[in-house]
Design a protein around this motif. Sequence first.
Motif, PDB file in Angstrom:
ATOM      1  N   THR A  61      -1.048   7.733   7.251  1.00  0.00           N
ATOM      2  CA  THR A  61      -1.420   6.398   7.743  1.00  0.00           C
ATOM      3  C   THR A  61      -0.516   5.979   8.899  1.00  0.00           C
ATOM      4  OG1 THR A  61      -0.056   5.348   6.008  1.00  0.00           O
ATOM      5  CG2 THR A  61      -2.418   5.594   5.557  1.00  0.00           C
TER       6      THR A  61
ATOM      7  N   SER B 273       0.819  -1.211   0.000  1.00  0.00           N
ATOM      8  CA  SER B 273       0.000   0.000   0.000  1.00  0.00           C
ATOM      9  C   SER B 273       0.852   1.261   0.000  1.00  0.00           C
ATOM     10  CB  SER B 273      -0.944   0.010   1.203  1.00  0.00           C
ATOM     11  OG  SER B 273      -0.214   0.023   2.415  1.00  0.00           O
ATOM     12  N   GLU B 274       2.105   1.127   0.453  1.00  0.00           N
ATOM     13  CA  GLU B 274       3.017   2.279   0.442  1.00  0.00           C
ATOM     14  C   GLU B 274       3.388   2.691  -0.981  1.00  0.00           C
ATOM     15  OE1 GLU B 274       3.312   0.172   4.288  1.00  0.00           O
ATOM     16  OE2 GLU B 274       3.465  -0.487   2.189  1.00  0.00           O
ATOM     17  N   ASP B 275       3.083   1.829  -1.941  1.00  0.00           N
ATOM     18  CA  ASP B 275       3.308   2.137  -3.357  1.00  0.00           C
ATOM     19  C   ASP B 275       2.005   1.957  -4.129  1.00  0.00           C
ATOM     20  OD1 ASP B 275       4.679   2.762  -5.764  1.00  0.00           O
ATOM     21  OD2 ASP B 275       5.005   0.628  -6.173  1.00  0.00           O
TER      22      ASP B 275
ATOM     23  N   GLN C  76       1.302  10.134  -2.639  1.00  0.00           N
ATOM     24  CA  GLN C  76       1.593   8.858  -1.984  1.00  0.00           C
ATOM     25  C   GLN C  76       2.378   9.072  -0.694  1.00  0.00           C
ATOM     26  OE1 GLN C  76       1.099   5.207  -3.228  1.00  0.00           O
ATOM     27  NE2 GLN C  76       1.215   5.333  -1.005  1.00  0.00           N
ATOM     28  N   GLU C  77       3.383   9.919  -0.747  1.00  0.00           N
ATOM     29  CA  GLU C  77       4.204  10.173   0.444  1.00  0.00           C
ATOM     30  C   GLU C  77       3.377  10.798   1.565  1.00  0.00           C
ATOM     31  OE1 GLU C  77       7.478  12.476  -0.986  1.00  0.00           O
ATOM     32  OE2 GLU C  77       8.361  10.792  -2.096  1.00  0.00           O
TER      33      GLU C  77
ATOM     34  N   ASN D  62       1.258   8.045   3.031  1.00  0.00           N
ATOM     35  CA  ASN D  62       2.103   7.176   3.850  1.00  0.00           C
ATOM     36  C   ASN D  62       2.365   7.808   5.222  1.00  0.00           C
ATOM     37  OD1 ASN D  62       2.225   5.407   1.709  1.00  0.00           O
ATOM     38  ND2 ASN D  62       4.321   5.949   1.117  1.00  0.00           N
TER      39      ASN D  62
END
Length: 228
Positions: free
Chosen positions: A207, A136-138, A200-201, A204
Amino acid sequence: MEKFETIFHRAANRHGGEDALREKVANRYVGSNVEIEAGPKSDDRWLAEFSKRIFQAGFNWSVVENKWEGFEAAFWSFNPRRCAEIDMEDMERLTTDTAIVRNPVKIKTVAPNARMIIEMSNKAGSADAFIRGWASEDYVGLLSYLQKHGSHLGANTASYALRFSGVPSFILSNDVTAALIHAGIIDKPATGKRAKQAVQEAFNHWTAECGEDLTYVSRVLAHSIDAG
């Protein structure tokens, strides 16, 4: 970057408090009454899911939903190997089948997406294992893969398919985009690679901060601000 706690409290203030927000986030999905389908999907169900979201894109979702039994019959219950072999004779039948939405461009997406599903299955044992095994980090990498190897799975179409299948995901709806702009992550809708990576960052980071998944954070962002 705004702290997630700040975003959460802003959303809670707009929606009747923290408990009301948590209930809203848990029970609803962006722009739809579709409920999440937890648990693994067989390869044919993934092809059906992607196909449904493609046919619904830019169209009345309820029309596609009401015709879905017709779609299942017309496309051999979305058997990937049969759908991968759709030929001109099949196209002639499908484009005149009143039981489905007769959009030739969207009908043509089923075969290449079936081939993508087969390729995923060959790589990981099943399309489900391939998709749910992606970190999920990508998440933006998974979206990029689906757009590159599939057909008409760009923009938010793939994200809706993933979200409604229980895959942790963010959807860059107008409200989420507005929240990301407000938080200083992007300055316009994220279409380029650099902007998507920045999104995305940020997800991340959030979360990790709140201990929840991409879907939860995305839903809170969607409730924290109006697109205007």
